[in-house]
Scaffold this motif. Structure first.
Motif, PDB file in Angstrom:
ATOM      1  N   ASP A   1      -5.552  -5.088   2.929  1.00 32.29           N
ATOM      2  CA  ASP A   1      -4.392  -4.892   2.055  1.00 32.29           C
ATOM      3  C   ASP A   1      -4.851  -4.442   0.676  1.00 32.29           C
ATOM      4  N   ARG A   2      -5.764  -5.219   0.092  1.00 34.03           N
ATOM      5  CA  ARG A   2      -6.232  -4.969  -1.271  1.00 34.03           C
ATOM      6  C   ARG A   2      -6.969  -3.639  -1.368  1.00 34.03           C
ATOM      7  N   ALA A   3      -7.757  -3.300  -0.351  1.00 31.89           N
ATOM      8  CA  ALA A   3      -8.552  -2.069  -0.400  1.00 31.89           C
ATOM      9  C   ALA A   3      -7.692  -0.814  -0.286  1.00 31.89           C
ATOM     10  N   GLY A   4      -6.477  -0.933   0.291  1.00 29.52           N
ATOM     11  CA  GLY A   4      -5.589   0.222   0.390  1.00 29.52           C
ATOM     12  C   GLY A   4      -5.615   0.925   1.732  1.00 29.52           C
ATOM     13  N   ALA A   5      -5.896   0.180   2.802  1.00 31.48           N
ATOM     14  CA  ALA A   5      -5.879   0.776   4.136  1.00 31.48           C
ATOM     15  C   ALA A   5      -4.448   1.148   4.530  1.00 31.48           C
ATOM     16  N   THR A   6      -4.322   1.997   5.547  1.00 33.71           N
ATOM     17  CA  THR A   6      -3.014   2.480   5.999  1.00 33.71           C
ATOM     18  C   THR A   6      -2.428   1.559   7.068  1.00 33.71           C
ATOM     19  N   PRO A   7      -1.251   0.963   6.828  1.00 29.43           N
ATOM     20  CA  PRO A   7      -0.594   0.143   7.862  1.00 29.43           C
ATOM     21  C   PRO A   7      -0.184   1.019   9.048  1.00 29.43           C
ATOM     22  N   MET A   8      -0.504   0.558  10.254  1.00 26.45           N
ATOM     23  CA  MET A   8      -0.337   1.375  11.455  1.00 26.45           C
ATOM     24  C   MET A   8       0.657   0.740  12.427  1.00 26.45           C
ATOM     25  N   ASP A   9       1.045   1.535  13.433  1.00 27.23           N
ATOM     26  CA  ASP A   9       2.008   1.101  14.446  1.00 27.23           C
ATOM     27  C   ASP A   9       1.311   0.351  15.588  1.00 27.23           C
ATOM     28  N   ARG A  10       1.000  -0.913  15.323  1.00 29.13           N
ATOM     29  CA  ARG A  10       0.343  -1.788  16.313  1.00 29.13           C
ATOM     30  C   ARG A  10      -0.917  -1.137  16.890  1.00 29.13           C
ATOM     31  N   PRO A  11      -1.975  -1.039  16.102  1.00 28.63           N
ATOM     32  CA  PRO A  11      -3.224  -0.456  16.620  1.00 28.63           C
ATOM     33  C   PRO A  11      -3.861  -1.354  17.674  1.00 28.63           C
ATOM     34  N   GLU A  12      -4.174  -0.773  18.797  1.00 26.30           N
ATOM     35  CA  GLU A  12      -4.716  -1.568  19.899  1.00 26.30           C
ATOM     36  C   GLU A  12      -6.111  -1.084  20.282  1.00 26.30           C
ATOM     37  N   TRP A  13      -6.266  -0.534  21.493  1.00 30.72           N
ATOM     38  CA  TRP A  13      -7.597  -0.211  21.987  1.00 30.72           C
ATOM     39  C   TRP A  13      -8.119   1.076  21.349  1.00 30.72           C
TER      40      TRP A  13
ATOM     41  N   ASN B   1       0.841  -1.190   0.000  1.00 30.80           N
ATOM     42  CA  ASN B   1       0.000   0.000   0.000  1.00 30.80           C
ATOM     43  C   ASN B   1       0.876   1.240   0.000  1.00 30.80           C
ATOM     44  N   PRO B   2       0.525   2.267  -0.787  1.00 27.42           N
ATOM     45  CA  PRO B   2       1.393   3.440  -0.905  1.00 27.42           C
ATOM     46  C   PRO B   2       1.571   4.141   0.421  1.00 27.42           C
ATOM     47  N   PRO B   3       2.816   4.468   0.780  1.00 27.72           N
ATOM     48  CA  PRO B   3       3.019   5.248   1.989  1.00 27.72           C
ATOM     49  C   PRO B   3       2.413   6.632   1.824  1.00 27.72           C
ATOM     50  N   LEU B   4       1.979   7.199   2.931  1.00 29.71           N
ATOM     51  CA  LEU B   4       1.340   8.504   2.841  1.00 29.71           C
ATOM     52  C   LEU B   4       2.319   9.578   2.391  1.00 29.71           C
ATOM     53  N   ALA B   5       3.621   9.312   2.518  1.00 31.83           N
ATOM     54  CA  ALA B   5       4.595  10.284   2.020  1.00 31.83           C
ATOM     55  C   ALA B   5       4.390  10.568   0.544  1.00 31.83           C
ATOM     56  N   GLU B   6       3.901   9.546  -0.198  1.00 30.63           N
ATOM     57  CA  GLU B   6       3.710   9.735  -1.630  1.00 30.63           C
ATOM     58  C   GLU B   6       2.501  10.612  -1.939  1.00 30.63           C
ATOM     59  N   LEU B   7       1.659  10.806  -0.925  1.00 33.30           N
ATOM     60  CA  LEU B   7       0.463  11.612  -1.135  1.00 33.30           C
ATOM     61  C   LEU B   7       0.663  13.064  -0.703  1.00 33.30           C
ATOM     62  N   ILE B   8       1.850  13.368  -0.192  1.00 41.05           N
ATOM     63  CA  ILE B   8       2.131  14.714   0.288  1.00 41.05           C
ATOM     64  C   ILE B   8       2.802  15.520  -0.814  1.00 41.05           C
ATOM     65  N   ASP B   9       2.489  16.796  -0.882  1.00 41.61           N
ATOM     66  CA  ASP B   9       3.129  17.607  -1.903  1.00 41.61           C
ATOM     67  C   ASP B   9       4.626  17.716  -1.598  1.00 41.61           C
ATOM     68  N   PRO B  10       5.472  17.992  -2.605  1.00 42.03           N
ATOM     69  CA  PRO B  10       6.928  17.948  -2.420  1.00 42.03           C
ATOM     70  C   PRO B  10       7.435  18.808  -1.288  1.00 42.03           C
ATOM     71  N   ALA B  11       6.794  19.945  -1.022  1.00 46.50           N
ATOM     72  CA  ALA B  11       7.275  20.821   0.039  1.00 46.50           C
ATOM     73  C   ALA B  11       7.174  20.164   1.406  1.00 46.50           C
ATOM     74  N   ARG B  12       6.174  19.275   1.556  1.00 44.47           N
ATOM     75  CA  ARG B  12       5.998  18.611   2.833  1.00 44.47           C
ATOM     76  C   ARG B  12       6.717  17.274   2.877  1.00 44.47           C
ATOM     77  N   ARG B  13       6.987  16.674   1.738  1.00 40.92           N
ATOM     78  CA  ARG B  13       7.544  15.332   1.705  1.00 40.92           C
ATOM     79  C   ARG B  13       8.908  15.275   2.364  1.00 40.92           C
TER      80      ARG B  13
END
Length: 651
Positions: free
Chosen positions: A443-455, A25-37
């Motif tokens: 995975d297929r739908a394109g959800a964002t992988p997270m840092d061990r999501p818990e409660w 899944n594409p990292p969110l960095a790829e969705l940020i404009d170059p100034a923010r990347r």
């Protein structure tokens, strides 16, 4: 014994922490404009994090919180600390420990742990976790306390060890299975104003790995649920690795099956490679299963396909775990129900958000590195005038996975057959395959992988959703850094805040922000006097902590945070033992309310209806708690916390 106990817990924790998400899944960095990347490429700074709508920069402006009416307690770095330290003006007393009698006829716990498995079936299970309080109708001083027993530790056995190098004795395995599951105990406030157990209540019961449970929803009777021992696919024996919880508007308890993959093995390399329902969840494929090698004594935990047995033997047995299980605490004869419409993953909780019009959502984390945040939205609405009619609402609805966009917006991606790439061509022949393989669907739908999501926890008035992301030392290597997960080698974790569009729990769009980054203070130095690396620095306003895990709101809107870190490692970061903290959502101030004994995790919270009693769980204490004598084997224990002046907890 305590050393072996801690070593065994650390081994299990290391199994839980494996990253097995293969998605690209594409990292969110790829969705940020170059100034923010360049923020993500060039390293993390607190100034850069101010991008989130002023959220984090507001931390520096926070004033003393009007919600937090107690003095914070200090960290505890003493390696021999073996008690519970609670805020000044409060007391915390042991209330319910592993081995305590639950059902009628249960023997009193034996200090040498020589009770057999038949006794354990009637006694409190091990490793108390999520819990809830259910008052009797029209009463405030009497109710049922219902709690999970997540897993077991070696002190369960007289030897204090578990030998995984040879086949397990069946009696030992049965005792371990009996110590999993759920306890229901009646409690009431006595004439002296103190809460106590009702020992001979008809409501007291244990639900274990040996309790028959009905399969309901889209997977009931499906081929994926059929095994040699249950050819109909309609009833499964037991529930395991029950971590966090939820409640329904009609007054039932939802227990969630978390690290169930670690109990199974598939030794067929070719089958394992192509069987998504095994590989994507990380079942063992060699040696023994990752936890207790139950398969050496109980064949149904060996999920290796058997061509000579009906339905391939027990190859589908893992498909029967990873669900939300509904339990009616007020009906001891009611069979627990596995609600398969919720989807299957290593679920931490099912946190309810109830709209004013009866529409609902249940929020969950999938506790592994690089996994996802989910919500389940039932199709129907809760009818408060006729609550019993609402019960089967949990069998029909839509499961969603979250995508966190870099601009602070987000979207719930429907995990529905035929949508978001979930087609037969992509390996999803029906909605049943989507639900059994919810991770692969996300995975297929394109959800964002997270840092061990818990409660997850839902604010009682605003309906904002808070989610703990415990930590992820694979961030930046196995998963890219992004705005929702902004630190490489993230050892300390963070908490996200989600606001559904229109405060509607069924909305498919939301906004989000980082509520806080856990970790060390800006300008902190390591033991050699050098500045702490940026990825270890947090944004906490107040008392520091690491690895947020459990999360709950009280009726006044205070956010209670529980931690789960390796306290030996945390000592190097001046964090000490695990703790319970309280935060004001408005000011973001955090105060440390309680510290537990060495080696424990703090988990599970439940309040009395008047808010004047709080129960919390001390899970896997490493020394001798609650005896605290340095000799007695440690016991997972529920503690009762009250204020000395009889007031509301936290105020």
């Amino acid at each position: 014994m305590s050393h072996d106990h801690r070593h065994f817990h650390e081994r299990l924790e290391s199994q839980d922490d494996q990253s097995i998400n293969p998605s690209a899944n594409p990292p969110l960095a790829e969705l940020i404009d170059p100034a923010r990347r360049n923020v993500l490429k060039g390293g993390l700074t607190l100034a850069a994090l101010g991008f989130f709508g002023g959220g984090l920069s507001a931390c520096a402006k926070a004033s003393a919180s009007p919600l937090l009416g107690f003095k914070g307690v200090p960290v505890q770095l003493d390696p021999g600390f073996d008690r519970v330290l609670v805020a000044e003006g409060y007391r915390a007393v042991p209330f319910f420990s592993w081995g305590d009698p639950v059902e009628s006829g249960a023997p009193v716990w034996k200090a040498d742990a020589s009770d057999d498995w038949q006794a354990q079936l009637k006694q409190a299970g091990d490793n108390h976790d999520g819990m809830n309080f259910f008052p009797f109708e029209g009463e405030t001083d009497r109710g049922l306390l219902v709690m999970n027993h997540e897993y077991i530790n070696p002190p369960l056995h007289p030897s204090g060890t578990i030998d995984l190098s040879k086949p397990r004795p069946l009696d030992e395995v049965r005792k371990e299975q009996a110590a999993h599951g759920v306890s229901v105990i009646e409690v009431k406030k006595g004439k002296d104003g103190q809460w106590q157990r009702v020992m001979e209540s008809p409501y007291n019961r244990r639900i274990t790995m040996l309790t028959p449970m009905r399969i309901a929803g889209p997977l009931a009777g499906h081929a994926l649920m059929k095994t040699a021992s249950d050819p109909a696919g309609l009833e499964v024996l037991g529930t395991l690795n029950n971590c966090a919880t939820g409640v329904t508007p009609w007054g039932t308890f939802l227990t969630c099956e978390e690290n169930w993959p670690n109990y199974f093995i598939n030794r067929d390399p070719a089958d394992y490679t192509q069987r998504v329902s095994h590989k994507r969840y990380g079942l063992s494929n060699s040696g023994t299963s990752k936890y207790y090698a139950w398969e050496t004594a109980d064949a149904r935990f060996d999920a290796t396909p058997a061509a000579d047995q009906p339905h391939g033997g027990h190859v589908n047995e893992p498909n029967r775990f990873g669900w939300v299980v509904e339990i009616d605490p007020f009906d001891p004869k009611a069979q627990p129900i596995k609600r398969t419409a919720f989807g299957r993953f290593s679920r931490e909780c099912a946190a309810l958000s109830l709209g004013g019009d009866g529409r609902m959502a249940f929020y969950s984390g999938d506790d592994a590195k690089g996994e996802y945040v989910y919500k389940f939205v039932p199709t129907g609405r809760f009818d408060a005038a006729n609550p019993k009619v609402s019960r089967d609402l949990l069998d029909e609805g839509t499961l969603y996975a979250a995508r966190f966009d870099a601009d602070g917006n987000g979207h719930w991606l429907a995990l529905v057959h035929g949508q978001n790439g979930l087609t037969e061509e992509n390996g999803f022949a029906s909605q049943a395959e989507v639900l059994v393989n919810a991770r692969a669907a996300a995975d297929r739908a394109g959800a964002t992988p997270m840092d061990r999501p818990e409660w997850a926890a839902v604010h009682p008035t605003s309906r904002e959703v808070y989610v703990t992301l415990t930590n992820n030392d694979g961030r930046g290597s196995k998963q890219p850094v992004d705005k929702a997960n902004p630190r490489p080698n993230n050892l300390h974790g963070q908490i996200l805040r989600i606001a559904e569009q229109g405060a509607d729990p069924t909305a498919t769009a939301f906004t989000w922000e980082l509520f806080l980054l856990a970790g060390e203070a800006k300008g902190a130095k390591d033991k050699d006097g050098k500045p702490v690396p940026a990825n270890l620095v947090g944004t906490i306003q107040g008392d520091l902590f690491s690895s947020p895990d459990g999360l709950a709101f009280d009726a006044q809107g205070r956010l209670w945070i529980q931690t789960d870190f390796d306290d030996a490692e945390a000592a190097m970061h001046n964090m000490g033992c695990n703790m319970l903290l309280c935060a004001d959502p408005a000011t973001r101030e955090v105060r440390r309310f309680l510290v537990g004994p060495r080696g424990c995790e703090i988990t599970g919270l439940a309040w009395s209806p008047d808010g004047k009693a709080l129960w919390a769980n001390i899970q896997h204490p490493g020394l001798s708690y609650p005896a605290s004598d340095g000799k007695t084997r440690p016991r997972s224990t529920t503690v009762l916390i009250t204020k000395e002046d009889g007031g509301v907890i936290g105020g």
